[in-house]
Design an enzyme around this catalytic site. Structure first.
Site, PDB file in Angstrom:
ATOM      1  N   HIS A   1       0.065   2.501  -7.929  1.00  0.00           N
ATOM      2  CA  HIS A   1      -0.819   3.674  -7.876  1.00  0.00           C
ATOM      3  C   HIS A   1      -2.057   3.492  -8.746  1.00  0.00           C
ATOM      4  O   HIS A   1      -2.607   4.466  -9.269  1.00  0.00           O
ATOM      5  CB  HIS A   1      -0.081   4.943  -8.326  1.00  0.00           C
TER       6      HIS A   1
ATOM      7  N   LEU B   1       0.865  -1.172   0.000  1.00  0.00           N
ATOM      8  CA  LEU B   1       0.000   0.000   0.000  1.00  0.00           C
ATOM      9  C   LEU B   1       0.903   1.224   0.000  1.00  0.00           C
ATOM     10  O   LEU B   1       1.966   1.220   0.632  1.00  0.00           O
ATOM     11  CB  LEU B   1      -0.894   0.027   1.255  1.00  0.00           C
ATOM     12  N   ASP B   2       0.491   2.277  -0.696  1.00  0.00           N
ATOM     13  CA  ASP B   2       1.278   3.500  -0.719  1.00  0.00           C
ATOM     14  C   ASP B   2       1.456   4.034   0.702  1.00  0.00           C
ATOM     15  O   ASP B   2       0.669   3.722   1.602  1.00  0.00           O
ATOM     16  CB  ASP B   2       0.587   4.572  -1.565  1.00  0.00           C
ATOM     17  N   MET B   3       2.453   4.860   0.870  1.00  0.00           N
ATOM     18  CA  MET B   3       2.768   5.409   2.187  1.00  0.00           C
ATOM     19  C   MET B   3       1.572   6.134   2.802  1.00  0.00           C
ATOM     20  O   MET B   3       1.341   6.051   4.013  1.00  0.00           O
ATOM     21  CB  MET B   3       3.972   6.355   2.091  1.00  0.00           C
TER      22      MET B   3
ATOM     23  N   THR C   1      -1.616   5.569   2.048  1.00  0.00           N
ATOM     24  CA  THR C   1      -2.820   4.739   1.997  1.00  0.00           C
ATOM     25  C   THR C   1      -2.947   3.926   3.276  1.00  0.00           C
ATOM     26  O   THR C   1      -1.960   3.397   3.796  1.00  0.00           O
ATOM     27  CB  THR C   1      -2.778   3.800   0.785  1.00  0.00           C
TER      28      THR C   1
END
Length: 278
Positions: A218, A115-117, A119
């Site tokens: 993303h 997961l993105d930072m 998110t």
């Protein structure tokens, strides 16, 4: 002819299989570690992919850290908060998800996907390298459900474009489930606790539920941007058969036996101990 199984349940096995069962990496990932000269057996670097080890007597290490096969694989879910990088170590010194899970109790634990930072939400961890790889393989079509606070309010046409599949820079995205969430939906407040607010131009923002089965970088943010709506906050509440229940933000819990069975069913016949070669 296969090697006989001893009373301890172990037997000589290929080194890459040992590393997968120890939760270090998938078998393919283990092969890359071996060819890079990062794997030692009894102190000696081993790069030959056909090499075998005896888990009961040989000492295997990766980058100087000893590896061991657990009696059973570990599976747990983390409610990832924002501000943590999905990696077990970070050369830039940023906070990582490794700080939030019991790596001392379960050596070899690693996240399945990322997961993105910024998110939040459900992040699955396991020590089973093969299962981790299978869950991410495109052929498995494992669904992930996200909740996104987006700028403006997507129209019915925007949602239909997402359902049909939009074109991204790296090719078309597969059709996705896309719905506008009402304010009384329990997931609405996860990304918009004080209401959705408005964009700079005064247009009301909205909360969208998206279901995808791809895992491109993303992807949700790019899909929403493709239909003209920037993602302001993003949360994942489901991964395959797993839902983010019974765990607070920043905390983790082991999967129930039923959840483990559901996860392993997806990979049945393809992961774990289904043969030497995959």
């Amino acid at each position: 002819m296969s090697d006989p199984v001893r009373e301890d349940g172990l037997y000589p096995m290929r080194l890459q299989r040992f590393l997968a069962r120890a939760g270090v990496a998938s078998r393919r990932g283990a092969e890359r570690l071996m060819t890079a000269g990062r794997v030692r057996v009894n102190g000696e670097v081993v790069t030959e992919l056909g090499s075998k080890v005896d888990p009961a007597s040989d000492v295997v290490s990766v980058d100087g850290i000893e590896c061991h096969i657990l009696e059973r694989p570990c599976y747990l879910m983390l409610y990832k908060p924002a501000g943590y990088v999905t990696t077990m170590s970070d050369p830039q010194g940023r906070h990582t998800v490794a700080e939030l899970v019991p790596t001392d109790r379960f050596p070899g634990l690693f996240p399945v996907g990322r997961l993105d930072m910024d998110t939040t939400g459900l992040l699955l961890f396991t020590t089973n390298g093969n299962v981790g790889q299978e869950l991410l393989h495109p052929s498995r079509h494992v669904e992930k459900h996200y909740v996104a606070l987006v700028s403006g309010t997507p129209s019915a046409h925007d949602l239909e474009r997402l359902r049909r599949g939009v074109m991204l820079e790296d090719g078309p995205a597969s059709p996705a489930g896309a719905t506008l969430l009402a304010k009384d939906d329990p997931l609405y407040s996860v990304v918009a606790p004080h209401g959705a607010g408005r964009t700079g131009g005064g247009e009301p923002n909205a909360v969208v539920g998206l279901t995808i089965h791809e895992g491109r970088k993303h992807q949700v943010k790019k899909m929403m941007q493709a239909v003209g709506h920037k993602v302001l906050r993003l949360h994942r509440d489901a991964f395959g058969p797993l839902s983010l229940t019974g765990v607070d933000e920043g905390s983790w819990r082991e999967l129930t036996p039923q959840e483990v069975a559901a996860i392993e069913k997806i990979c049945a016949g393809h992961a774990g101990d289904q043969g030497e070669d995959d």
